[in-house]
Write a protein that holds these residues in place. Structure first.
Motif, PDB file in Angstrom:
ATOM      1  N   ASN A  99       0.724  -1.242  -0.076  1.00 21.70           N
ATOM      2  CA  ASN A  99      -0.028   0.117   0.050  1.00 21.70           C
ATOM      3  C   ASN A  99       0.927   1.329  -0.147  1.00 21.70           C
ATOM      4  O   ASN A  99       0.786   2.248  -0.715  1.00 21.70           O
ATOM      5  N   PHE A 100       1.968   1.308   0.895  1.00 21.72           N
ATOM      6  CA  PHE A 100       2.709   2.420   0.700  1.00 21.72           C
ATOM      7  C   PHE A 100       3.465   2.648  -0.254  1.00 21.72           C
ATOM      8  O   PHE A 100       3.727   3.694  -1.031  1.00 21.72           O
ATOM      9  N   ALA A 101       4.079   1.320  -0.912  1.00 20.05           N
ATOM     10  CA  ALA A 101       4.860   1.312  -2.280  1.00 20.05           C
ATOM     11  C   ALA A 101       3.993   2.053  -3.412  1.00 20.05           C
ATOM     12  O   ALA A 101       4.433   2.867  -4.178  1.00 20.05           O
ATOM     13  N   GLN A 102       2.622   1.607  -3.401  1.00 15.48           N
ATOM     14  CA  GLN A 102       1.733   2.270  -4.282  1.00 15.48           C
ATOM     15  C   GLN A 102       1.436   3.756  -4.351  1.00 15.48           C
ATOM     16  O   GLN A 102       1.440   4.297  -5.221  1.00 15.48           O
ATOM     17  N   GLY A 128      -5.649   8.772  -1.876  1.00 12.54           N
ATOM     18  CA  GLY A 128      -4.621   7.670  -1.404  1.00 12.54           C
ATOM     19  C   GLY A 128      -3.202   7.447  -2.003  1.00 12.54           C
ATOM     20  O   GLY A 128      -2.381   6.627  -1.632  1.00 12.54           O
ATOM     21  N   VAL A 129      -2.951   8.373  -2.991  1.00 12.66           N
ATOM     22  CA  VAL A 129      -1.694   8.265  -3.720  1.00 12.66           C
ATOM     23  C   VAL A 129      -1.131   9.614  -3.703  1.00 12.66           C
ATOM     24  O   VAL A 129      -1.783  10.887  -3.849  1.00 12.66           O
ATOM     25  N   PHE A 130       0.340   9.749  -3.323  1.00 11.95           N
ATOM     26  CA  PHE A 130       1.173  10.916  -3.252  1.00 11.95           C
ATOM     27  C   PHE A 130       1.472  11.500  -4.637  1.00 11.95           C
ATOM     28  O   PHE A 130       2.056  10.504  -5.515  1.00 11.95           O
ATOM     29  N   PHE A 131       1.130  12.621  -5.083  1.00 11.86           N
ATOM     30  CA  PHE A 131       1.478  13.497  -6.332  1.00 11.86           C
ATOM     31  C   PHE A 131       2.504  14.508  -5.980  1.00 11.86           C
ATOM     32  O   PHE A 131       2.143  15.399  -5.001  1.00 11.86           O
ATOM     33  N   VAL A 132       3.431  14.551  -6.880  1.00 16.74           N
ATOM     34  CA  VAL A 132       4.477  15.552  -6.584  1.00 16.74           C
ATOM     35  C   VAL A 132       4.317  16.893  -7.086  1.00 16.74           C
ATOM     36  O   VAL A 132       3.808  16.867  -8.425  1.00 16.74           O
ATOM     37  N   THR A 133       3.973  17.910  -6.373  1.00 17.33           N
ATOM     38  CA  THR A 133       3.629  19.273  -7.020  1.00 17.33           C
ATOM     39  C   THR A 133       5.089  20.114  -7.102  1.00 17.33           C
ATOM     40  O   THR A 133       4.779  21.149  -7.859  1.00 17.33           O
ATOM     41  N   PRO A 170       3.162   6.687  15.403  1.00 20.20           N
ATOM     42  CA  PRO A 170       2.879   5.390  14.276  1.00 20.20           C
ATOM     43  C   PRO A 170       2.886   5.902  12.831  1.00 20.20           C
ATOM     44  O   PRO A 170       2.056   5.231  12.181  1.00 20.20           O
ATOM     45  N   TRP A 171       3.358   6.861  12.355  1.00 21.57           N
ATOM     46  CA  TRP A 171       3.371   7.327  10.969  1.00 21.57           C
ATOM     47  C   TRP A 171       4.355   6.904  10.141  1.00 21.57           C
ATOM     48  O   TRP A 171       5.413   6.484  10.606  1.00 21.57           O
ATOM     49  N   LEU A 172       4.107   6.344   8.698  1.00 19.29           N
ATOM     50  CA  LEU A 172       4.859   5.855   8.069  1.00 19.29           C
ATOM     51  C   LEU A 172       5.254   7.101   7.356  1.00 19.29           C
ATOM     52  O   LEU A 172       6.526   7.440   7.004  1.00 19.29           O
ATOM     53  N   VAL A 173       4.366   7.889   6.713  1.00 18.21           N
ATOM     54  CA  VAL A 173       4.607   9.367   6.163  1.00 18.21           C
ATOM     55  C   VAL A 173       4.062  10.334   7.490  1.00 18.21           C
ATOM     56  O   VAL A 173       2.851  10.256   7.340  1.00 18.21           O
ATOM     57  N   TYR A 174       4.779  10.936   7.935  1.00 13.70           N
ATOM     58  CA  TYR A 174       4.648  11.847   9.079  1.00 13.70           C
ATOM     59  C   TYR A 174       3.160  12.525   8.814  1.00 13.70           C
ATOM     60  O   TYR A 174       3.274  13.422   7.978  1.00 13.70           O
ATOM     61  N   GLY A 175       2.300  12.560   9.731  1.00  6.27           N
ATOM     62  CA  GLY A 175       1.087  13.052   9.428  1.00  6.27           C
ATOM     63  C   GLY A 175       0.025  13.019   8.504  1.00  6.27           C
ATOM     64  O   GLY A 175      -0.927  13.537   8.543  1.00  6.27           O
ATOM     65  N   MET A 176       0.277  12.062   7.440  1.00  6.02           N
ATOM     66  CA  MET A 176      -0.295  11.714   6.451  1.00  6.02           C
ATOM     67  C   MET A 176      -0.636   9.984   6.024  1.00  6.02           C
ATOM     68  O   MET A 176      -1.809   9.959   5.515  1.00  6.02           O
ATOM     69  N   MET A 177       0.377   9.211   6.311  1.00  2.00           N
ATOM     70  CA  MET A 177      -0.184   7.918   6.374  1.00  2.00           C
ATOM     71  C   MET A 177       0.491   7.136   7.345  1.00  2.00           C
ATOM     72  O   MET A 177       1.511   7.195   7.613  1.00  2.00           O
ATOM     73  N   GLN A 213       1.574   3.435   9.807  1.00  2.00           N
ATOM     74  CA  GLN A 213       1.904   2.226   9.171  1.00  2.00           C
ATOM     75  C   GLN A 213       0.928   1.088   8.994  1.00  2.00           C
ATOM     76  O   GLN A 213       1.036   0.373   8.043  1.00  2.00           O
ATOM     77  N   ALA A 214      -0.217   1.269   9.707  1.00  2.58           N
ATOM     78  CA  ALA A 214      -1.165   0.402   9.528  1.00  2.58           C
ATOM     79  C   ALA A 214      -2.010   0.552   8.254  1.00  2.58           C
ATOM     80  O   ALA A 214      -2.234  -0.536   7.336  1.00  2.58           O
ATOM     81  N   GLN A 215      -2.025   1.493   7.575  1.00  6.08           N
ATOM     82  CA  GLN A 215      -2.356   1.965   6.282  1.00  6.08           C
ATOM     83  C   GLN A 215      -1.197   1.612   5.296  1.00  6.08           C
ATOM     84  O   GLN A 215      -2.021   1.272   3.887  1.00  6.08           O
ATOM     85  N   GLY A 216      -0.018   1.598   5.641  1.00  7.79           N
ATOM     86  CA  GLY A 216       0.895   1.049   4.486  1.00  7.79           C
ATOM     87  C   GLY A 216       1.024  -0.266   4.233  1.00  7.79           C
ATOM     88  O   GLY A 216       1.753  -0.721   3.161  1.00  7.79           O
ATOM     89  N   VAL A 217       0.785  -1.328   5.137  1.00  5.65           N
ATOM     90  CA  VAL A 217       1.203  -2.596   5.102  1.00  5.65           C
ATOM     91  C   VAL A 217       0.258  -3.405   4.162  1.00  5.65           C
ATOM     92  O   VAL A 217      -0.773  -2.981   3.788  1.00  5.65           O
TER      93      VAL A 217
END
Length: 476
Positions: A84-87, A163-168, A383-390, A392-396
């Motif tokens: 999920n995090f990779a995607q 649910g997807v990061f886009f580069v601005t 518990p953040w994978l991306v701090y304040g945005m995703m 760890q539970a959401q990324g597994v």
């Protein structure tokens, strides 16, 4: 008992990263040291510099190989355990990892062969250039990896849509708010690691009276480096801490074991954090010192962990104690650097036994300090994978089971144990041979000198007064 795939995936990635981190943090500093030795040899034509360069290049080759083997599988885990995090992060992290391969890994691979096998086969200037390129490649690799990691702590230049990061903004994402501090902190840590290992190995050889001139020079160079970089790391660490306080205040609160938002916060030297009860036990601290260090004011206010819900707090005890291990070892490094300066009076730094024994011990401490620092950085982000945005539970990976995660974790432990054992074995062989060149190759016996060093080959002895003294060999 049901196995939790999230916990096991975190343990697995922590194990792999911790195992891998000890190798690049050494090779980054060692590569630059080899480039300096090559430069000194090229300029002065002194064979001592070439002998040192040849020896440490062998050490670099073994450690670099272990780092490559242990690091390749790390990227696989993004797909197997954190899909999920990779995607979600592929738009940013995909190009970042590609840039690291194209600009750094290819550069290192192209010139590493020349560095390892080109001595006396290519012109001296070409060999020097290869050493510089390998060192440059390690720093470029550090740049991209630290930028990607820093973005996970202080995300910038991206936005999360569906649910997807886009580069601005690529410049804001790459040079995110914490990157410059993390990059400087890690590069200095790598140079400190290389410096303490070189100093420790050189001290060991000096205690044995082996290659005294070369190892005395190596120890002297390392001590000058440590004298400047050890205090500099403390200054950079302070700036890094202030940056973390601004962007990740809960991590700093965990580092300080601070629960209630307040002023005049003491610096805790000892405590047993109790997350369940949101308090500490057996506190020993210095009044107001944490406020002074973090805010530069005696009565500065620091946010406490209770500003967020307990499930949003990082594992406090691990972060708290890892931070103190890192700082304590950093202070020891500064102490030994200044002791080395004091012992230069009378040229005692390479003849004082207790100091040489101490430097042998200190060669291990940078690795422990680096791992402790990584624990603070990565566990403190929880518990953040991306701090304040995703989280760890959401990324597994959704389909990952506890049994699958446990199976791969055990597999990694077994394989990495084999890699580490083989690497240490060959590294010990290199260290045993040392700088001497004429040795037998006896596959069924431990390697030893063809012509064992007699007393006449060693110009110094170690006497009870803890100093090397000249040996009188008469006609010799």
């Amino acid at each position: 008992m049901e196995l939790d795939p999230l916990i096991l995936s975190r343990i697995q990635f922590a194990f792999v990263v911790s195992f891998h981190a000890i190798f690049p943090v050494f090779t980054i500093g060692l590569a630059s040291y080899i480039a300096v030795l090559e430069g000194l040899g090229f300029k002065t034509k002194n064979p001592v510099w070439m002998k040192l360069s040849s020896f440490w290049t062998k050490v670099f080759a073994v450690v670099f190989g272990m780092g490559v083997v242990s690091g390749i599988v790390m990227s696989f885990q993004f797909g197997t355990n954190w899909s999920n995090f990779a995607q979600a992060s592929a738009n940013f992290l995909g190009p970042m990892l590609s840039y690291e391969v194209i600009t750094a890994f290819f550069l290192e691979a192209a010139f590493l062969g020349v560095l390892l096998f080109g001595r006396d086969r290519v012109p001296a200037g070409v060999h020097l250039f290869a050493a510089i390129m390998v060192a440059t490649g390690t720093l470029i690799s550090t740049f991209w990896i630290l930028s990607a990691n820093s973005w996970m702590h202080t995300p910038a230049g991206t936005e999360l849509r569906d649910g997807v990061f886009f580069v601005t903004s690529w410049s804001e994402a790459i040079f995110n708010p914490s990157f410059q501090y993390r990059f400087a902190h890690m590069v200095i840590a790598s140079f400190l690691t290389g410096g303490f290992v070189v100093a420790g190995v050189s001290a060991w050889y000096l205690l044995k009276g082996r290659e005294v001139e070369a190892n005395r020079k190596a120890l002297s160079m390392s001590l000058w480096l440590l004298l400047f970089l050890a205090p500099a790391q403390a200054v950079v660490g302070d700036f890094h801490g202030l940056n973390t306080l601004e962007h990740q205040p809960m991590k700093v609160a965990a580092m300080e074991g601070h629960w209630e938002t307040s002023k005049n916060v003491p610096l805790l030297l000892f405590a047993i954090p109790d997350k369940a009860n949101q308090t500490n036990h057996f506190e020993i601290g210095i009044p107001s010192l944490a406020s002074l260090i973090l805010t530069h004011e005696w009565d500065g206010e620091i946010l406490g962990l209770n500003e967020v819900a307990p499930e949003e707090q990082p594992p406090v005890a691990i972060v708290f104690w890892s931070f103190r291990v890192m700082v304590g070892l950093g202070l020891m490094m500064i102490l030994f650097a200044f002791v080395g300066l004091a012992l230069r009076v009378g040229d005692r730094f390479w003849r004082t036994r207790w100091f040489l024994q101490g430097m042998r011990f200190m060669s291990i401490t940078p690795f422990i300090a680096v791992l402790s620092g990584w624990f603070v950085t990565e566990i403190g982000r929880g518990p953040w994978l991306v701090y304040g945005m995703m989280t760890q539970a959401q990324g597994v990976t959704p389909s990952l089971t506890g049994g699958m995660a446990l199976f791969t974790l055990i597999g990694y432990i077994i394989v990495y144990s084999m890699v580490f054992s083989a690497g240490v074995y060959y590294l010990m062989r290199v260290l045993y041979v040392g700088l001497e060149d004429d040795y037998d190759e006896e596959p069924d016996q431990a390697e030893r000198p063809k012509r064992p060093l007699s007393a006449s080959h060693v110009p110094f002895e170690l006497h009870e007064d803890s100093k090397f003294q000249p040996v009188n060999h008469g006609d010799h």
